[in-house]
Design an enzyme around this catalytic site. Structure first.
Site, PDB file in Angstrom:
ATOM      1  N   GLU A   6       2.326  -4.452   5.495  1.00 10.64           N
ATOM      2  CA  GLU A   6       3.297  -5.424   5.858  1.00 10.64           C
ATOM      3  C   GLU A   6       3.852  -5.921   4.797  1.00 10.64           C
ATOM      4  OE1 GLU A   6       2.075  -9.277   7.662  1.00 10.64           O
ATOM      5  OE2 GLU A   6       3.779  -9.865   7.809  1.00 10.64           O
ATOM      6  N   LYS A  58      -3.574 -16.178   9.910  1.00  9.55           N
ATOM      7  CA  LYS A  58      -3.004 -15.008  10.045  1.00  9.55           C
ATOM      8  C   LYS A  58      -2.628 -14.619   8.653  1.00  9.55           C
ATOM      9  CE  LYS A  58       0.006 -11.792  10.239  1.00  9.55           C
ATOM     10  NZ  LYS A  58       1.072 -11.152   9.231  1.00  9.55           N
ATOM     11  N   ASP A  81     -15.753  -4.124   5.549  1.00 10.17           N
ATOM     12  CA  ASP A  81     -15.567  -4.026   6.908  1.00 10.17           C
ATOM     13  C   ASP A  81     -14.655  -5.034   7.378  1.00 10.17           C
ATOM     14  OD1 ASP A  81     -15.867  -4.263   9.750  1.00 10.17           O
ATOM     15  OD2 ASP A  81     -17.877  -3.424   9.826  1.00 10.17           O
ATOM     16  N   HIS A 108      10.766 -12.898   3.107  1.00 12.68           N
ATOM     17  CA  HIS A 108      10.342 -11.730   3.843  1.00 12.68           C
ATOM     18  C   HIS A 108      11.149 -10.880   4.287  1.00 12.68           C
ATOM     19  CE1 HIS A 108       7.108  -9.891   6.490  1.00 12.68           C
ATOM     20  NE2 HIS A 108       8.189 -10.004   7.248  1.00 12.68           N
TER      21      HIS A 108
HETATM   22  C1  HMG Z   1       8.793 -12.750  -1.179  1.00 15.82           C
HETATM   23  C2  HMG Z   1       8.699 -13.909  -2.186  1.00 15.82           C
HETATM   24  C3  HMG Z   1       7.547 -13.109  -3.025  1.00 15.82           C
HETATM   25  C4  HMG Z   1      10.099 -13.364  -3.115  1.00 15.82           C
HETATM   26  O1  HMG Z   1      10.077 -14.556  -3.919  1.00 15.82           O
HETATM   27  P1  HMG Z   1      11.248 -14.405  -4.901  1.00 15.82           P
HETATM   28  O2  HMG Z   1      11.257 -15.842  -5.519  1.00 15.82           O
HETATM   29  O3  HMG Z   1      12.363 -13.970  -4.214  1.00 15.82           O
HETATM   30  O4  HMG Z   1      10.787 -13.451  -5.894  1.00 15.82           O
HETATM   31  P2  HMG Z   1      11.375 -13.200  -7.347  1.00 15.82           P
HETATM   32  O5  HMG Z   1      12.377 -11.821  -7.357  1.00 15.82           O
HETATM   33  O6  HMG Z   1      12.064 -14.390  -8.066  1.00 15.82           O
HETATM   34  O7  HMG Z   1       9.958 -12.645  -8.107  1.00 15.82           O
HETATM   35  C5  HMG Z   1       8.869 -13.629  -8.833  1.00 15.82           C
HETATM   36  C6  HMG Z   1       7.928 -12.936  -8.602  1.00 15.82           C
HETATM   37  O8  HMG Z   1       7.252 -12.692  -7.170  1.00 15.82           O
HETATM   38  C7  HMG Z   1       6.423 -11.673  -7.114  1.00 15.82           C
HETATM   39  N1  HMG Z   1       7.542 -10.687  -6.368  1.00 15.82           N
HETATM   40  C8  HMG Z   1       8.558 -10.694  -5.943  1.00 15.82           C
HETATM   41  N2  HMG Z   1       9.352  -9.481  -5.379  1.00 15.82           N
HETATM   42  C9  HMG Z   1       8.247  -8.547  -5.504  1.00 15.82           C
HETATM   43  C10 HMG Z   1       8.247  -7.436  -5.147  1.00 15.82           C
HETATM   44  N3  HMG Z   1       9.169  -6.830  -4.638  1.00 15.82           N
HETATM   45  N4  HMG Z   1       7.098  -6.448  -5.533  1.00 15.82           N
HETATM   46  C11 HMG Z   1       6.104  -7.240  -6.113  1.00 15.82           C
HETATM   47  N5  HMG Z   1       5.911  -8.554  -6.785  1.00 15.82           N
HETATM   48  C12 HMG Z   1       7.084  -9.158  -6.225  1.00 15.82           C
HETATM   49  C13 HMG Z   1       6.461 -11.050  -8.366  1.00 15.82           C
HETATM   50  O9  HMG Z   1       4.995 -11.561  -8.999  1.00 15.82           O
HETATM   51  C14 HMG Z   1       7.596 -11.853  -9.203  1.00 15.82           C
HETATM   52  O10 HMG Z   1       7.206 -11.714 -10.559  1.00 15.82           O
HETATM   53  P3  HMG Z   1       7.238 -10.529 -11.816  1.00 15.82           P
HETATM   54  O11 HMG Z   1       6.894  -9.433 -11.214  1.00 15.82           O
HETATM   55  O12 HMG Z   1       9.013 -10.305 -11.614  1.00 15.82           O
HETATM   56  O13 HMG Z   1       6.999 -11.226 -12.906  1.00 15.82           O
HETATM   57  C15 HMG Z   1       8.530 -14.884  -1.739  1.00 15.82           C
HETATM   58  O14 HMG Z   1       9.660 -15.355  -1.104  1.00 15.82           O
HETATM   59  C16 HMG Z   1       7.399 -15.370  -0.879  1.00 15.82           C
HETATM   60  O15 HMG Z   1       6.224 -15.599  -1.312  1.00 15.82           O
HETATM   61  N6  HMG Z   1       7.388 -15.426   0.395  1.00 15.82           N
HETATM   62  C17 HMG Z   1       6.336 -15.677   1.209  1.00 15.82           C
HETATM   63  C18 HMG Z   1       6.262 -14.209   2.081  1.00 15.82           C
HETATM   64  C19 HMG Z   1       4.914 -14.239   2.855  1.00 15.82           C
HETATM   65  O16 HMG Z   1       4.099 -14.920   3.031  1.00 15.82           O
HETATM   66  N7  HMG Z   1       4.877 -13.086   3.587  1.00 15.82           N
HETATM   67  C20 HMG Z   1       3.583 -12.686   4.426  1.00 15.82           C
HETATM   68  C21 HMG Z   1       4.223 -12.260   5.524  1.00 15.82           C
HETATM   69  S1  HMG Z   1       4.789 -13.324   6.697  1.00 15.82           S
HETATM   70  C22 HMG Z   1       3.400 -13.499   7.657  1.00 15.82           C
HETATM   71  O17 HMG Z   1       2.867 -12.781   7.956  1.00 15.82           O
HETATM   72  C23 HMG Z   1       2.388 -15.016   7.616  1.00 15.82           C
HETATM   73  C24 HMG Z   1       2.945 -16.295   7.945  1.00 15.82           C
HETATM   74  C25 HMG Z   1       4.389 -16.799   7.051  1.00 15.82           C
HETATM   75  O18 HMG Z   1       3.588 -16.615   9.244  1.00 15.82           O
HETATM   76  C26 HMG Z   1       2.037 -17.282   7.645  1.00 15.82           C
HETATM   77  C27 HMG Z   1       2.297 -18.573   7.956  1.00 15.82           C
HETATM   78  O19 HMG Z   1       3.049 -18.988   8.741  1.00 15.82           O
HETATM   79  O20 HMG Z   1       1.605 -19.535   7.530  1.00 15.82           O
HETATM   80  N1  NAI Z   2     -21.683  -5.589  13.308  1.00 17.02           N
HETATM   81  C1  NAI Z   2     -21.428  -4.964  12.156  1.00 17.02           C
HETATM   82  O1  NAI Z   2     -20.798  -5.483  11.293  1.00 17.02           O
HETATM   83  C2  NAI Z   2     -21.780  -3.671  11.571  1.00 17.02           C
HETATM   84  C3  NAI Z   2     -21.489  -3.094  10.465  1.00 17.02           C
HETATM   85  N2  NAI Z   2     -21.790  -1.570  10.272  1.00 17.02           N
HETATM   86  C4  NAI Z   2     -21.525  -0.858   9.003  1.00 17.02           C
HETATM   87  O2  NAI Z   2     -22.751  -1.239   8.103  1.00 17.02           O
HETATM   88  C5  NAI Z   2     -22.270  -0.723   6.729  1.00 17.02           C
HETATM   89  C6  NAI Z   2     -22.793  -1.860   5.867  1.00 17.02           C
HETATM   90  O3  NAI Z   2     -24.270  -1.912   5.991  1.00 17.02           O
HETATM   91  P1  NAI Z   2     -25.089  -1.846   4.589  1.00 17.02           P
HETATM   92  O4  NAI Z   2     -26.593  -2.112   4.789  1.00 17.02           O
HETATM   93  O5  NAI Z   2     -24.522  -2.917   3.668  1.00 17.02           O
HETATM   94  O6  NAI Z   2     -24.867  -0.714   3.874  1.00 17.02           O
HETATM   95  P2  NAI Z   2     -25.553   0.855   3.827  1.00 17.02           P
HETATM   96  O7  NAI Z   2     -26.457   1.147   4.740  1.00 17.02           O
HETATM   97  O8  NAI Z   2     -24.906   1.664   2.860  1.00 17.02           O
HETATM   98  O9  NAI Z   2     -26.850   0.065   2.540  1.00 17.02           O
HETATM   99  C7  NAI Z   2     -26.640  -0.262   1.412  1.00 17.02           C
HETATM  100  C8  NAI Z   2     -27.979  -0.101   0.603  1.00 17.02           C
HETATM  101  O10 NAI Z   2     -27.744  -0.126  -0.715  1.00 17.02           O
HETATM  102  C9  NAI Z   2     -28.954  -0.389  -1.449  1.00 17.02           C
HETATM  103  N3  NAI Z   2     -28.706  -1.174  -2.701  1.00 17.02           N
HETATM  104  C10 NAI Z   2     -28.699  -0.601  -3.887  1.00 17.02           C
HETATM  105  N4  NAI Z   2     -28.283  -1.281  -4.715  1.00 17.02           N
HETATM  106  C11 NAI Z   2     -28.249  -2.541  -3.993  1.00 17.02           C
HETATM  107  C12 NAI Z   2     -27.986  -4.127  -4.571  1.00 17.02           C
HETATM  108  N5  NAI Z   2     -27.753  -4.426  -5.736  1.00 17.02           N
HETATM  109  N6  NAI Z   2     -27.980  -5.034  -3.571  1.00 17.02           N
HETATM  110  C13 NAI Z   2     -28.240  -4.887  -2.216  1.00 17.02           C
HETATM  111  N7  NAI Z   2     -28.629  -3.465  -1.791  1.00 17.02           N
HETATM  112  C14 NAI Z   2     -28.535  -2.539  -2.722  1.00 17.02           C
HETATM  113  C15 NAI Z   2     -29.932  -1.007  -0.394  1.00 17.02           C
HETATM  114  O11 NAI Z   2     -31.010  -0.106  -0.211  1.00 17.02           O
HETATM  115  C16 NAI Z   2     -28.948  -1.389   0.844  1.00 17.02           C
HETATM  116  O12 NAI Z   2     -29.691  -1.265   2.063  1.00 17.02           O
HETATM  117  C17 NAI Z   2     -20.606  -0.931   6.949  1.00 17.02           C
HETATM  118  O13 NAI Z   2     -20.237   0.317   6.687  1.00 17.02           O
HETATM  119  C18 NAI Z   2     -20.478  -1.540   8.237  1.00 17.02           C
HETATM  120  O14 NAI Z   2     -19.045  -1.216   8.689  1.00 17.02           O
HETATM  121  C19 NAI Z   2     -22.847  -1.014  11.192  1.00 17.02           C
HETATM  122  C20 NAI Z   2     -23.356  -1.943  11.869  1.00 17.02           C
HETATM  123  C21 NAI Z   2     -22.985  -2.923  12.431  1.00 17.02           C
END
Ligand code: HMG
Ligand code: NAI
Length: 434
Positions: free
Chosen positions: A84, A274, A290, A387
């Protein structure tokens, strides 16, 4: 509709040949498109093919980065995988905004995971209770083969309880188990422990209980993790929020009001959250975690008090604006895809190879930053200005604009508000030589 048996046994080429001839007007074109997305490095392609099943191609998502995030005085560049437009820009802008105000602070409140053996039992509860307490130590002992390494690292099974759920469902009980899985998300570890517990439970019941035997229905972890929580926050004097003092005060008030609306109004809360998930999911995906598990758990948590509500909170007290989030995150920095997907490894390296706890804090911050940026836009300019500025390129690509057309349209919209119809019109005018 065409049905087939044995599809899973076909080679990749056979799958594509079958699919493209049965489902596409132009089989050749469909095959070519699928192949266009294959990686030329055969080893890398095979790795991706084997992540899941019946794979026929790769599906790209943009892999971006939001720099300048100061979290607990450490500066991160956060990897984000998201399709997005404006999400990464918004996160980056929020990071920059908070940089000179002390950045974000974050902590982990708890890391407890949950799993359950669900079973039915038609006998007397006190018999079942006695049986459970008599055998609890044995049930845990029989998991030792599975838990030994996790225990050595400092984790393992925390507790095992018998829960009576018969008020909600006739004869329904649970073995409710809590876990510490350290740097692993723990799903596989937890499920293995639970299946062992269920098997021991059945065997012991056969030996010790008379006519009425428990019937194990299933053993599975829960993705609801209300005790695996990260907290992130930002704060600053209200006056520092914007250049002009009165504007800053109004902005802070409107911002806090916007959060309060999301706390009491589910229609708004879902969209508000969201926006938070825009940030959370993007980091979850980039770090190979995950996202379905996180999504399910987060939304259940948002409804924990009986009504779906905001994950963030905001306040103004004694002239200080404070904005914070508490979010359940069962994440791993080992296991799953984390050491397999090359870009996931790169993302984790970009973050300084964090522990699961550190990653929880980074992800919570990404969610908070995203919500801050969205609300800042919503209560000031409106969301569409920023946006649509970012979405402009998508619209141009949709109409196959050339580079020179793109340059002209972008120049025009530096001083005009972007909307889908206005972009189409300006592009038409350019194409008609107007
Ligand atoms: C879109 C902006 C950032 C523009 O904002 P702006 O003020 O026009 O940006 P700017 O051109 O002045 O730039 C300022 C800074 O913004 C960043 N920036 C700016 N442009 C870029 C770019 N092209 N690529 C990477 N970074 C960018 C970057 O950090 C930049 O600094 P710089 O890099 O120049 O030092 C601002 O209007 C904003 O934050 N809007 C909100 C947008 C948003 O939330 N989008 C999510 C999608 S909408 C949605 O799904 C969720 C929602 C909104 O429904 C959730 C809700 O309702 O609560
Ligand atoms: N309902 C759900 O969310 C389900 C998710 N999954 C999937 O299972 C996966 C994750 O399962 P995991 O058991 O985490 O992964 P995994 O099966 O790869 O096991 C990770 C293993 O890493 C080892 N390990 C090494 N260093 C460790 C440390 N510092 N701390 C902890 N463990 C260490 C342990 O033996 C551990 O069991 C994901 O891919 C997920 O999508 C699977 C079944 C159901």
């Amino acid at each position: 509709m065409t049905k087939i048996s044995g599809f899973s046994k076909f080679s990749k080429d056979e799958k594509i040949a079958w699919l493209t001839t049965k489902y596409f007007d132009n089989a050749q074109k469909a095959r070519e498109l699928l192949q266009l997305y294959w990686n030329s490095d055969l080893k890398l392609q095979k790795l991706h093919d084997e992540f899941s099943e019946n794979t026929i191609s790769n599906f790209y998502l943009p892999f971006g980065v939001a720099p300048n995030f100061t979290i607990n005085n450490k500066v991160y560049a956060i990897p984000m995988t998201i399709e997005e437009s404006s999400v990464i820009a918004a996160a980056s802008k929020a990071a920059k905004f908070w940089n000179d105000k002390g950045g974000f602070s974050a902590k982990v409140i708890d890391t407890q995971k949950v799993g359950q053996v669900h079973f039915t039992y038609a006998g007397n509860f006190s018999t079942l209770k006695d049986f459970f307490h008599k055998n609890k130590a044995q049930l845990l002992k029989e998991t030792e083969n599975i838990t030994a390494n996790m225990v050595k690292r400092g984790g393992g099974i925390l507790d095992l309880e018998l829960r009576d759920k018969t008020k909600d469902l006739e004869n329904y009980y649970q073995l409710y188990c809590t876990f510490e899985t350290l740097d692993a998300m723990g799903a596989n570890f937890i499920n293995s422990c639970l299946e062992q517990i269920a098997s021991s439970f059945k065997n012991l019941a056969i030996q010790q209980l008379d006519d009425k035997k428990p019937q194990v229905i299933m053993s599975i972890l829960s993705n609801y993790v209300p005790n695996c929580i990260a907290h992130a926050e930002v704060s600053c004097p209200v006056a520092d929020l914007l250049d002009e003092k009165e504007e800053a005060k109004l902005f802070a008030q409107k911002f806090v009001e916007a959060v309060k609306i999301a706390q009491i109004e589910p229609y708004r809360a879902v969209t508000h959250n969201k926006g938070i998930m825009n940030g959370i999911d993007a980091v979850i995906l980039a770090t190979g975690n995950d996202f379905r598990a996180v999504e399910a758990g987060v939304h259940a948590y948002a409804a924990r008090n009986g009504q779906y509500s905001s994950l963030t909170q905001a306040s103004i007290e004694n002239g200080i604006f404070k904005f914070w989030i508490e979010v359940p995150l069962a994440l791993g920095t080992v296991g799953g895809l984390t050491s397999l997907h090359p870009l996931v490894k790169l993302a984790l390296e970009m973050l300084g190879k964090p522990s699961a706890k550190e990653l929880m804090q980074i992800v919570a911050v990404a969610g908070l930053a995203q919500n801050f940026a969205a609300l800042k836009s919503l209560v000031t300019t409106g969301i569409q200005e920023g946006h649509m500025k970012m979405h402009l390129m998508n619209i141009l690509n949709q109409f196959q604009a050339t580079n020179s057309e793109k340059e002209k349209v972008i120049e025009y919209f530096k001083s005009h508000t972007v909307s889908h119809s206005s972009v189409v019109k300006v592009l038409e005018n350019i194409r008609n030589g107007a």
